[in-house]
Design an enzyme around this catalytic site. Structure first.
Site, PDB file in Angstrom:
ATOM      1  N   LYS A   1      96.475   5.123  -6.818  1.00  0.00           N
ATOM      2  CA  LYS A   1      96.955   6.164  -5.868  1.00  0.00           C
ATOM      3  C   LYS A   1      97.588   5.246  -4.885  1.00  0.00           C
ATOM      4  CE  LYS A   1      98.128   9.862  -3.490  1.00  0.00           C
ATOM      5  NZ  LYS A   1      99.483  10.557  -3.892  1.00  0.00           N
TER       6      LYS A   1
ATOM      7  N   LYS B   1      98.301   7.711   7.734  1.00  0.00           N
ATOM      8  CA  LYS B   1      96.753   7.373   7.182  1.00  0.00           C
ATOM      9  C   LYS B   1      96.800   7.135   5.920  1.00  0.00           C
ATOM     10  CE  LYS B   1      95.238  10.882   4.849  1.00  0.00           C
ATOM     11  NZ  LYS B   1      95.044  11.002   3.214  1.00  0.00           N
TER      12      LYS B   1
END
Length: 365
Positions: A241, A310
């Site tokens: 991911k 982030k």
């Protein structure tokens, strides 16, 4: 001959048998008096293998399959991604218990037919499979290991599926803590954005026990078109991911810079994007984000610059922990940070293009 196993809401074992890959599959309901043994708590507490008619105790078999078919499901985190995913699990017929800090999010799922838990521990206690969709790795640790967290309510033999974009280390730590309670953890982050969550067309990359993954495919398929098992470690899905996000952000920043530079040279952005999407420079930014969001001026991918920043920081953290220098990664991270500082964290990630336009525009003098 291959078999797949799941548990219906009534407690009957569903056996799907594929005799030949060229033939269609037939599904049968089988009671515990036939040649298949049905464990007492779904398929989550004991081994399951096709048995001879002699009625051998399934616990004598060494190959275990934890099943996640039609079972009680919990979902914690009902935001832009988690809310639609939870709805799809509910629509698929699963008994669903949910929790979120936002009362409006809880109410929306309750109105759709879900039960609302009082706290994460309550959700886990009522669920054989508990899903998480949370904003940060720190939130995962707090929800799982904190006061009234998942760990204090989850039962032995259950499964925790964490779909959060998190760090491999966080998922591994949670898996290690819960292993002491005989709980299996799958790290199963997703890709496809808010539209993919709404349309149930996400891709999920899952790390962890392969047998648990196989048995949980029905759950993943409720919200994902493309589930993948990427490795036996719970953190492996998070690795893929983070790498995928890095490639996506690299493509977004690179395409924004290229189109902005072409505009500065007096070229039409529609023509450039059309050419790029049909040529070797194609990526998701020029195939989707530019024609559908940026050029029409919508700037509404549903993913903020704060989240983009982030996530690229999580990629950089993973690279640092792997002792691997990533020069392009550092550059992309810096550019996203500059865009966030300039436009604000609430700006949509597609607005990176606006920042790039100003970054390379000619000086007035």
């Amino acid at each position: 001959m291959e078999g797949e196993y799941a548990l219906s809401r009534s407690g009957r074992l569903i056996v799907t048998i594929a005799i030949d890959p060229r033939w269609s599959r037939s599904t049968y309901g089988v009671s515990d008096s036939t040649m298949f043994a049905v464990p007492s708590r779904g398929l989550l507490n004991s081994a399951l293998e096709p048995l001879p008619r002699t009625g051998i105790d399934p616990k004598d078999h060494t190959t275990a399959r934890r099943g996640c078919g039609m079972v009680s499901v919990g979902f914690i985190g009902l935001g832009n991604m988690g809310g639609p995913m939870a709805n799809h699990l509910l629509d698929a017929g699963h008994d669903l218990t949910v929790y979120d800090l936002d009362p409006d999010a809880r109410t929306a799922l309750a109105d759709a037919g879900a039960e609302v838990g009082e706290r994460p521990a309550d959700v886990a206690a009522k669920s054989e499979v508990t899903f998480l969709s949370l904003p940060t790795p720190d939130a995962v640790r707090a929800v799982v290991l904190g006061d009234d967290g998942v760990a204090s309510g989850i039962e032995s033999g259950s499964v925790l599926v964490d779909t959060t974009t998190s760090t491999p280390g966080t998922t591994e730590d949670v898996a290690e803590e819960l292993a002491e309670r005989d709980v299996t953890v799958l790290g199963a982050p997703v890709s496809g954005g808010v539209s993919g969550a709404q349309d149930a067309t996400l891709t999920t990359m899952v790390g962890g026990d392969r047998a648990t993954y196989d048995a949980c495919l029905e759950l993943f398929s409720a919200y994902a078109d493309d589930p993948y098992h990427v490795g036996d470690s719970p953190g492996d899905g998070n690795v893929v991911k983070l790498l995928n996000n890095y490639l996506s952000f690299l493509g977004m920043v690179g395409a924004s810079e290229a189109v902005a530079l072409g505009e500065r040279a007096g070229l039409d952005p529609n023509t450039m994007v059309d050419i790029f999407s049909r040529s070797t420079g194609r990526n998701a930014a020029v195939e989707d984000k530019f024609p559908n969001q940026i050029i029409p001026g919508h700037y509404d991918l549903g993913f903020s610059l704060a989240l983009m920043h982030k996530d690229i920081k999580l990629f950089s953290r993973f690279a640092d922990e792997s002792d691997a220098p990533v020069l392009l990664g550092d550059t992309v991270s810096n550019m996203i940070g500059y865009a966030k500082a300039d436009l604000g964290g609430e700006a949509d990630m597609s607005e990176v293009y606006k920042f790039m336009q100003r970054w390379i525009e000619p000086d007035d003098d």
